[in-house]
Design a protein around this motif. Structure first.
Motif, short mmCIF file in Angstrom:
data_model
loop_
_atom_site.label_atom_id
_atom_site.label_comp_id
_atom_site.label_asym_id
_atom_site.label_seq_id
_atom_site.Cartn_x
_atom_site.Cartn_y
_atom_site.Cartn_z
N ILE A 1 -81.91 -52.96 11.92
CA ILE A 1 -80.76 -52.41 11.20
C ILE A 1 -80.63 -50.91 11.49
CG2 ILE A 1 -80.84 -54.09 9.30
CD1 ILE A 1 -82.34 -52.03 7.62
N LEU A 2 -79.45 -50.38 11.21
CA LEU A 2 -79.25 -48.93 11.24
C LEU A 2 -78.89 -48.48 9.83
CD1 LEU A 2 -77.27 -48.19 14.54
CD2 LEU A 2 -79.62 -47.54 13.99
N VAL A 3 -79.62 -47.49 9.34
CA VAL A 3 -79.47 -47.04 7.95
C VAL A 3 -78.95 -45.60 7.95
CG1 VAL A 3 -80.71 -46.68 5.80
CG2 VAL A 3 -81.56 -48.34 7.45
N ALA A 4 -78.00 -45.32 7.07
CA ALA A 4 -77.45 -43.96 6.97
C ALA A 4 -78.56 -42.96 6.68
CB ALA A 4 -76.40 -43.90 5.87
N ASP A 5 -78.50 -41.82 7.33
CA ASP A 5 -79.53 -40.78 7.17
C ASP A 5 -78.81 -39.43 7.15
OD1 ASP A 5 -82.23 -40.28 6.83
OD2 ASP A 5 -82.66 -40.11 8.97
N PRO A 6 -79.16 -38.55 6.22
CA PRO A 6 -78.47 -37.26 6.16
C PRO A 6 -78.92 -36.32 7.29
CG PRO A 6 -79.72 -37.71 4.13
CD PRO A 6 -80.14 -38.72 5.14
N PRO A 7 -78.19 -35.23 7.50
CA PRO A 7 -78.55 -34.27 8.56
C PRO A 7 -79.72 -33.37 8.16
CG PRO A 7 -76.52 -33.59 7.50
CD PRO A 7 -76.90 -34.88 6.86
N LEU A 8 -80.90 -33.96 8.09
CA LEU A 8 -82.11 -33.23 7.70
C LEU A 8 -82.70 -32.56 8.94
CD1 LEU A 8 -83.81 -36.01 5.47
CD2 LEU A 8 -82.11 -34.28 4.80
N LEU A 9 -83.08 -31.29 8.79
CA LEU A 9 -83.57 -30.51 9.93
C LEU A 9 -85.08 -30.49 9.99
CD1 LEU A 9 -81.05 -27.66 9.22
CD2 LEU A 9 -81.08 -28.92 11.38
N ASN A 10 -85.61 -30.50 11.21
CA ASN A 10 -87.04 -30.29 11.41
C ASN A 10 -87.22 -29.49 12.69
OD1 ASN A 10 -87.07 -32.13 13.63
ND2 ASN A 10 -87.17 -33.83 12.17
N THR A 11 -88.45 -29.29 13.10
CA THR A 11 -88.66 -28.38 14.22
C THR A 11 -88.16 -28.94 15.55
OG1 THR A 11 -90.21 -26.69 14.98
CG2 THR A 11 -91.02 -28.99 14.98
N GLN A 12 -87.97 -30.25 15.62
CA GLN A 12 -87.49 -30.85 16.87
C GLN A 12 -85.97 -30.97 16.94
OE1 GLN A 12 -89.48 -34.57 17.57
NE2 GLN A 12 -91.44 -33.58 17.92
N GLY A 13 -85.31 -30.88 15.81
CA GLY A 13 -83.85 -31.04 15.80
C GLY A 13 -83.36 -31.44 14.43
N VAL A 14 -82.54 -32.48 14.41
CA VAL A 14 -81.93 -32.93 13.16
C VAL A 14 -81.88 -34.46 13.17
CG1 VAL A 14 -79.57 -32.76 14.13
CG2 VAL A 14 -79.90 -32.56 11.65
N ARG B 1 -69.79 -37.04 11.94
CA ARG B 1 -70.21 -38.44 12.16
C ARG B 1 -70.97 -38.97 10.95
NH1 ARG B 1 -73.27 -39.89 17.27
NH2 ARG B 1 -74.84 -38.51 16.41
N GLY B 2 -71.06 -40.28 10.83
CA GLY B 2 -71.89 -40.90 9.80
C GLY B 2 -71.34 -40.74 8.40
N GLU B 3 -72.19 -41.09 7.43
CA GLU B 3 -71.78 -41.01 6.03
C GLU B 3 -72.00 -39.57 5.57
OE1 GLU B 3 -71.07 -44.32 5.13
OE2 GLU B 3 -71.82 -44.77 7.15
N ARG B 4 -71.25 -39.17 4.55
CA ARG B 4 -71.44 -37.82 4.01
C ARG B 4 -71.92 -37.96 2.57
NH1 ARG B 4 -67.15 -32.89 4.46
NH2 ARG B 4 -68.20 -31.54 2.96
N ASP B 5 -73.05 -37.33 2.23
CA ASP B 5 -73.51 -37.41 0.84
C ASP B 5 -73.06 -36.17 0.08
OD1 ASP B 5 -75.25 -35.36 1.46
OD2 ASP B 5 -77.00 -36.65 1.72
N ASP B 6 -73.49 -36.05 -1.18
CA ASP B 6 -72.98 -34.93 -1.99
C ASP B 6 -74.04 -33.86 -2.24
OD1 ASP B 6 -74.66 -36.26 -3.66
OD2 ASP B 6 -73.21 -36.59 -5.27
N TRP B 7 -75.03 -33.77 -1.35
CA TRP B 7 -76.09 -32.78 -1.55
C TRP B 7 -75.69 -31.39 -1.07
CZ3 TRP B 7 -80.98 -33.16 -3.81
CH2 TRP B 7 -81.33 -34.44 -4.25
N GLY B 8 -74.77 -31.30 -0.16
CA GLY B 8 -74.39 -30.00 0.39
C GLY B 8 -75.46 -29.46 1.31
N ALA B 9 -75.22 -28.25 1.83
CA ALA B 9 -76.16 -27.64 2.76
C ALA B 9 -77.30 -26.96 2.00
CB ALA B 9 -75.44 -26.61 3.61
#
Ligand SMILES: O=C([O-])[C@@H](O)[C@@H](O)[C@H](O)[C@@H](O)C(=O)[O-]
Ligand SMILES: [Mg+2]
Length: 435
Positions: A18-31, A170-178
């Motif tokens: 399956i493919l599951v929605a994932d927010p744009p979380l940043l880490n040292t390799q990218g997002v 792209r993808g889903e947008r959640d309500d957490w903001g930046a």
């Protein structure tokens, strides 16, 4: 064979990527990409019971899961001690694991070896076997592991620097903001605390220069005085930078997680600071334990049943850690409720679990369960419902599988650097140490 034993025989195995929605979380390799792959495993027994398991869903894992699924037909869900040998026999080595030095580029989980890949697949099947066995016997999984020693398992808030939305919307947008500065990190932590009751906080670091991340931890310490804090740059810092951060944050950190990469550098840092070092990168297999423990490189191992080889292997790891006086807690990667239930069941059985466990679960807006697991006071209850105590939502599973089928292949393998290139075309995975 008795009737009771017959009823535990595996008659069918269903593998659903399956493919599951994932927010744009940043880490040292990218997002993180907008969707992340997971594999859902269903084992059906002769007695008509279905056991559930979940593991990584990237192509290299799917390739190994298929032959193992076929080999399980006709075996009993109780035959767990022979699973590793069976997997070694039928899976072969994934071409993606190119030797002991290959590094897991997508998952920030240390070296990638053929053994570790196989264990990550096998663990999903082990969990499904335990779930089916428990459901058949009317016992929770923790009972099959010897019984729980606690009724609730504590988790930590997992804070990430993040963008408001994925590049290009792209993808889903959640309500957490930046969250890109100390104030954003504190606001995120506040929401985690208010919503889920978490009282300890881990910040995924290695995204900005160390001084900025030190300022974020200081802001958290001011906002949540006396509460346990951690930072994890996934090995992005040099020994010198790690020691500087350790001395600047020593009074507020519970531990420093993978400040630098590799056992040798971790040992150098450990020798220069009284702050405990935790890892889910340099001790990720039984083979890596002796070298790290005898050099005093780590004081806390962050276990992960996925790549350590299952729930029973996690308990073996716990015993080794206890023997060496090394602490234990739990690592998390993006996962759904089946894995969270498995993590909770095994965590409930380990007496010496010294810190709140990590979980990405609050970031996942989608799941394949009829009912989401709910954190209260930062904890999950450990129930006595048979098996894992969770129910599969077939409609949701079908929707998320349809997304996987419709994907052109671009999202079927986690690639944080590729996702980052959508925003920054020149981005390449940074060499370590980065700072
Ligand atoms: O989800 C992420 O970006 C994390 O960095 C994850 O990939 C790591 O495996 C993990 O959470 C960690 O503690 O290193
Ligand atoms: Mg980590």
């Amino acid at each position: 064979m008795t009737d009771a034993k017959n009823r535990l025989t595996i008659t069918e195995v269903r593998l659903t990527p399956i493919l599951v929605a994932d927010p744009p979380l940043l880490n040292t390799q990218g997002v993180h990409q907008p969707y992340t792959p997971r594999l859902i495993i269903e084992l059906i027994t002769e007695g008509g019971v279905t056991g559930l398991g979940e593991t990584y869903g990237d192509t290299k894992y799917l390739e190994l899961a298929q032959p193992l699924a076929s080999a399980l037909i006709g075996r009993s869900v109780t035959d767990l001690n022979t699973l590793p040998a069976l997997a070694a026999e039928v899976c072969g080595d994934s071409p993606a694991a190119t030797g002991a030095e290959a590094v897991d580029a997508g998952g920030l989980r240390g070296v990638q070896t053929a053994d570790k890949l196989r264990l990550s697949v096998l663990s999903g099947f082990e969990v499904a076997c335990l779930d089916a066995w428990g459901r058949s016997a009317g016992l929770p999984v923790h009972a099959l592991l010897g019984g729980k020693v606690r009724d609730r398992v504590e988790f930590s808030a997992y804070l990430f620097y993040r963008w408001e939305e994925h590049p290009g919307g792209r993808g889903e947008r959640d309500d957490w903001g930046a969250a890109l500065d100390p104030a954003g990190v504190v606001a995120q932590a506040r929401r985690f605390a208010d919503t889920y009751g978490f009282t300890s906080f881990k910040l995924k670091g290695g995204v900005f220069a160390p001084a900025q991340e030190v300022a974020a931890i200081r802001a958290l310490a001011a906002a949540f005085p006396g509460q346990p804090l951690r930072i994890d740059p996934n090995g992005a810092w040099s020994v010198r930078t790690s020691l500087e951060v350790a001395s600047e944050l020593g009074d507020v950190l519970e531990y420093l997680e993978d400040p630098t990469s590799g056992t040798a550098r971790m040992a150098e840092v450990a020798a220069g600071t009284p702050l405990p070092l935790a890892t889910n990168m340099c001790v990720t297999t039984f083979d890596e334990i002796a070298g790290a423990f005898t050099r005093g490189a780590v004081q806390v191992v962050l276990s992960d049943h996925h790549y350590w080889g299952g729930l029973r292997a996690t308990r073996e790891l716990a015993a080794v850690c206890r023997t060496f006086g090394v602490g234990l807690s739990m690592h998390s990667n993006t996962h759904l409720g089946i894995s969270l239930a498995a993590m909770t069941q095994v965590a409930a059985t380990v007496p010496h679990l010294d810190h709140a466990c990590d979980s990405h679960y609050p970031w996942q807006t989608e799941d394949v369960l009829t009912e989401r697991l709910t954190f209260r006071d930062g904890r999950l209850d450990v129930g006595d419902t048979p098996g894992l105590g969770v129910t599969l939502d077939r409609d949701r599973l079908a929707v998320l599988h349809r997304r996987w089928l419709d994907d052109d292949g671009g999202l079927r393998d986690r690639d944080d650097a590729a996702a980052m290139r959508r925003a920054d075309p020149g981005w390449v995975t940074p060499a370590l140490p980065r700072w």
